[in-house]
Design a protein around this motif. Structure first.
Motif, short mmCIF file in Angstrom:
data_model
loop_
_atom_site.label_atom_id
_atom_site.label_comp_id
_atom_site.label_asym_id
_atom_site.label_seq_id
_atom_site.Cartn_x
_atom_site.Cartn_y
_atom_site.Cartn_z
N LYS A 124 71.90 16.88 131.66
CA LYS A 124 70.63 16.54 132.31
C LYS A 124 69.45 17.27 131.68
O LYS A 124 68.35 16.71 131.56
N ASP A 125 69.66 18.52 131.23
CA ASP A 125 68.57 19.27 130.59
C ASP A 125 68.47 18.99 129.08
O ASP A 125 67.63 19.57 128.40
N LYS A 126 69.36 18.13 128.57
CA LYS A 126 69.38 17.70 127.17
C LYS A 126 69.67 18.83 126.19
O LYS A 126 69.46 18.70 124.98
N LYS A 127 70.20 19.93 126.70
CA LYS A 127 70.54 21.05 125.82
C LYS A 127 71.97 20.98 125.30
O LYS A 127 72.31 21.70 124.36
N THR A 143 76.99 11.74 124.99
CA THR A 143 75.92 11.66 125.97
C THR A 143 75.27 13.04 126.07
O THR A 143 75.70 13.99 125.41
N LEU A 144 74.24 13.15 126.89
CA LEU A 144 73.49 14.38 127.01
C LEU A 144 73.60 14.96 128.41
O LEU A 144 73.69 14.21 129.39
N ASP A 175 72.53 21.52 119.84
CA ASP A 175 71.73 20.58 119.04
C ASP A 175 71.83 20.86 117.55
O ASP A 175 71.26 20.12 116.74
N ILE A 211 75.17 18.35 124.10
CA ILE A 211 75.67 17.02 123.75
C ILE A 211 77.15 16.99 124.13
O ILE A 211 77.93 17.81 123.64
N SER A 219 65.26 5.41 129.96
CA SER A 219 64.98 6.00 131.28
C SER A 219 64.32 5.01 132.23
O SER A 219 64.48 5.11 133.45
N PHE A 235 67.97 9.88 123.21
CA PHE A 235 67.53 11.26 123.40
C PHE A 235 66.23 11.26 124.22
O PHE A 235 66.06 12.04 125.14
N ASP A 236 65.34 10.39 123.85
CA ASP A 236 64.18 10.05 124.67
C ASP A 236 63.95 8.56 124.47
O ASP A 236 64.71 7.90 123.76
#
Length: 290
Positions: A49-52, A46-47, A71, A54, A220, A266-267
């Motif tokens: 919250k800031d997706k920086k 999972t990611l 990443d 994994i 989302s 991821f998005d």
């Protein structure tokens, strides 16, 4: 005469796209990075919250730890979960607030009676350790035998999502005479011991590698859920919070067969997928454009 035959052949070869370094197609699985060598049995990603970051876990027989990756696949952190045992951790997810949950519900033999979802206090890679702050225990509605008959082994689970205060579990069919059937259960996102409510019985197309579910993720806008198998992703739409029976399913081939065990949006147009390290393949994180 020979030279006249060679020239057209060379012209045909130069026009063949397979003979050139053509760019990857949109519908191809693309390797993002190789997983660190110590992570051979990744069962969920999972990611943050800031997706920086994994976040990754491994399944039974491995450490009760959550791993933070960059990443590019660099191992940023190994964070033990102090008050939990890795009985069989099969998926890890996050909610819109950034809370991280572990699905301790791997149940290959369909005989476990200690199934749980663990909410952690994990926030960032600087933590020395994490703790479980909420334990959601559950049992499946309809399961009365542990294990049931071999023709009804429908109570393993490797994929779940969180939506509006509930967890949704998508079971992995291990029945003799596999036909792609899977069950959808709903469990409240609360501390306690609950009966998981059966809210859907659906079927995926194909054999075991096509249709045995190994992970799940929700977008989302919460109107699309992806189910992962070794060879495909299956996109669910048209479901409601309390009813998945009428969900529509779109099968999207990955054109790639490996032990894929983890998926996350991821998005809303891009998936990240991870597979276990095999003898001659796997051990990667991929991106896939929907």
């Amino acid at each position: 005469m020979l030279r006249f035959l060679i020239l057209p052949a060379l012209l045909l070869l130069s026009c063949n796209p397979k003979a050139q370094n053509s760019p990857a197609k949109e519908d191809e699985l693309k390797v993002q990075f190789s997983l660190p060598k110590k992570l051979k049995e990744v069962s969920g990603i999972t990611l943050s919250k800031d997706k920086k970051t994994i976040w990754a876990i491994e399944d039974r027989g491995n450490k009760n730890a959550i791993y933070g990756l960059s990443d590019k696949g660099d191992l940023l952190a190994k964070i033990p979960v102090e008050n939990a045992e890795n009985t069989d951790w099969e998926d890890i997810i996050s909610d819109p607030q950034g809370n991280i949950y572990i699905g301790d519900f791997g149940n290959n033999d369909n005989n476990r009676q200690d199934l749980a979802i663990l909410k952690t206090d994990l926030k960032d890679t600087k933590q020395i350790a994490a703790k479980v702050v909420q334990t959601t225990k559950f049992h499946y509605q309809g399961q009365t035998e542990f294990p049931p008959k071999k023709s009804n082994l429908l109570y393993d689970c490797e994929g779940f999502v969180e939506m509006d205060g509930n967890f949704y579990l998508f079971t992995k069919n291990r029945s003799k005479g596999f036909d792609g059937t899977f069950l959808v259960f709903q469990v409240p996102n609360k501390e306690g011991d609950f009966e998981a409510k059966l809210i859907g019985r659906l079927k995926l197309d194909g054999g075991y590698n096509d249709a045995a579910i190994t992970s799940a993720s929700i977008n989302s806008t919460k109107d699309k859920i992806v189910l992962l198998t070794h060879k495909n992703v299956h996109v669910l739409t048209g479901f409601t919070a309390n009813n998945f029976s009428t969900a529509k399913i779109q099968k999207i081939p990955l054109h790639h067969n490996s032990q894929k065990e983890a998926v996350v949006f991821f998005d809303d147009k891009t998936l990240m997928i991870a597979d276990e390290k095999g003898k001659d393949e796997g051990g990667n994180v991929y991106t896939f454009s929907l």
